[in-house]
Design an enzyme around this catalytic site. Structure first.
Site, PDB file in Angstrom:
ATOM      1  N   ASP A 113       6.821  51.500 -30.559  1.00 18.67           N
ATOM      2  CA  ASP A 113       6.811  51.564 -29.093  1.00 18.67           C
ATOM      3  C   ASP A 113       5.406  51.251 -28.588  1.00 18.67           C
ATOM      4  OD1 ASP A 113       8.842  53.134 -26.854  1.00 18.67           O
ATOM      5  OD2 ASP A 113       6.753  52.757 -26.297  1.00 18.67           O
ATOM      6  N   ASN A 166      18.242  56.928 -24.169  1.00 22.24           N
ATOM      7  CA  ASN A 166      18.346  57.103 -22.722  1.00 22.24           C
ATOM      8  C   ASN A 166      19.402  56.139 -22.195  1.00 22.24           C
ATOM      9  OD1 ASN A 166      16.183  58.976 -22.657  1.00 22.24           O
ATOM     10  ND2 ASN A 166      14.703  57.304 -22.701  1.00 22.24           N
ATOM     11  N   GLN A 177      16.207  55.184 -18.766  1.00 23.86           N
ATOM     12  CA  GLN A 177      16.328  53.895 -19.463  1.00 23.86           C
ATOM     13  C   GLN A 177      15.664  52.806 -18.631  1.00 23.86           C
ATOM     14  OE1 GLN A 177      20.327  52.483 -20.338  1.00 23.86           O
ATOM     15  NE2 GLN A 177      19.547  50.791 -21.578  1.00 23.86           N
ATOM     16  N   VAL A 234      14.801  49.558 -20.349  1.00 20.79           N
ATOM     17  CA  VAL A 234      15.112  48.258 -20.956  1.00 20.79           C
ATOM     18  C   VAL A 234      16.618  48.201 -21.221  1.00 20.79           C
ATOM     19  CG1 VAL A 234      14.677  46.687 -22.888  1.00 20.79           C
ATOM     20  CG2 VAL A 234      12.826  48.148 -22.033  1.00 20.79           C
ATOM     21  N   HIS A 271      18.742  50.933 -27.393  1.00 19.41           N
ATOM     22  CA  HIS A 271      17.681  51.242 -28.352  1.00 19.41           C
ATOM     23  C   HIS A 271      17.615  52.749 -28.534  1.00 19.41           C
ATOM     24  CE1 HIS A 271      16.033  51.080 -24.296  1.00 19.41           C
ATOM     25  NE2 HIS A 271      15.175  52.014 -24.651  1.00 19.41           N
ATOM     26  N   HIS A 291      15.132  55.823 -29.683  1.00 25.10           N
ATOM     27  CA  HIS A 291      13.758  56.234 -29.970  1.00 25.10           C
ATOM     28  C   HIS A 291      13.750  57.087 -31.242  1.00 25.10           C
ATOM     29  CE1 HIS A 291      12.110  55.269 -25.852  1.00 25.10           C
ATOM     30  NE2 HIS A 291      13.396  55.344 -25.575  1.00 25.10           N
TER      31      HIS A 291
HETATM   32  P1  AMP Z   1      13.647  53.461 -22.360  1.00 22.54           P
HETATM   33  O1  AMP Z   1      12.752  53.959 -21.258  1.00 22.54           O
HETATM   34  O2  AMP Z   1      14.450  54.512 -23.048  1.00 22.54           O
HETATM   35  O3  AMP Z   1      14.479  52.277 -21.912  1.00 22.54           O
HETATM   36  O4  AMP Z   1      12.654  52.920 -23.493  1.00 22.54           O
HETATM   37  C1  AMP Z   1      12.015  51.691 -23.399  1.00 22.54           C
HETATM   38  C2  AMP Z   1      10.795  51.784 -24.265  1.00 22.54           C
HETATM   39  O5  AMP Z   1      10.329  50.477 -24.513  1.00 22.54           O
HETATM   40  C3  AMP Z   1       9.632  52.546 -23.634  1.00 22.54           C
HETATM   41  O6  AMP Z   1       9.315  53.672 -24.445  1.00 22.54           O
HETATM   42  C4  AMP Z   1       8.498  51.520 -23.585  1.00 22.54           C
HETATM   43  O7  AMP Z   1       7.253  52.080 -23.876  1.00 22.54           O
HETATM   44  C5  AMP Z   1       8.941  50.523 -24.636  1.00 22.54           C
HETATM   45  N1  AMP Z   1       8.444  49.183 -24.478  1.00 22.54           N
HETATM   46  C6  AMP Z   1       8.403  48.447 -23.330  1.00 22.54           C
HETATM   47  N2  AMP Z   1       7.896  47.232 -23.577  1.00 22.54           N
HETATM   48  C7  AMP Z   1       7.623  47.178 -24.901  1.00 22.54           C
HETATM   49  C8  AMP Z   1       7.076  46.187 -25.775  1.00 22.54           C
HETATM   50  N3  AMP Z   1       6.702  44.970 -25.322  1.00 22.54           N
HETATM   51  N4  AMP Z   1       6.920  46.498 -27.089  1.00 22.54           N
HETATM   52  C9  AMP Z   1       7.290  47.712 -27.543  1.00 22.54           C
HETATM   53  N5  AMP Z   1       7.815  48.682 -26.775  1.00 22.54           N
HETATM   54  C10 AMP Z   1       7.978  48.425 -25.477  1.00 22.54           C
END
Ligand code: AMP
Length: 109
Positions: free
Chosen positions: A29, A82, A89, A91, A95, A97
């Site tokens: 992350d 999430n 959430q 992205v 995924h 964590h």
């Molecule tokens: P969520 O908030 O559950 O959708 O998790 C998305 C996660 O993606 C967050 O913890 C971010 O820190 C992580 N994230 C966003 N962009 C990147 C990236 N380019 N490389 C690695 N992790 C990322």
């Protein structure tokens, strides 16, 4: 349009890939919330838990988590997914964590 995580998996944008198998990829992350903070991502673009097919074999995310824990010698870890904006959430590509390396309080925020 490929998702952010698909672009990382394809190598189109930088990412720190630490694990791969037939079904998923794990990356570090970019904003770690624990000494070990990985994202386990299915290769298939599924927008989130709510879009997972109701039948079929979806244990690949858990298998990946167990494999990673064994490879890294980690006994205790937390897995978080999430679903939706209300849960944080950000992205829209499923995924999970993987958090470890410090004491993790409960309940989560
Ligand atoms: P969520 O908030 O559950 O959708 O998790 C998305 C996660 O993606 C967050 O913890 C971010 O820190 C992580 N994230 C966003 N962009 C990147 C990236 N380019 N490389 C690695 N992790 C990322």
């Amino acid at each position: 349009m490929p998702t952010l995580f698909t672009k990382i998996m394809r190598g189109d944008i930088p990412g720190d890939i630490v694990y791969q198998d037939r079904y998923c990829v794990a990356i570090k992350d970019i904003a770690p919330q624990a000494p070990v903070h990985l994202l386990i991502i299915p290769r298939t673009e599924i927008s989130g838990v709510s879009a997972v097919e109701k039948t079929g074999d979806h244990q690949y995310l858990l298998n990946a988590a167990r494999n990673i824990a064994e490879e890294m010698g980690i006994e205790g870890y937390r897995l978080v997914i999430n679903q939706g904006e209300a849960a944080g959430q950000t992205v829209p590509h499923l995924h999970m964590h993987f958090l470890a390396g410090r004491d993790l309080s409960w309940p989560p925020g």
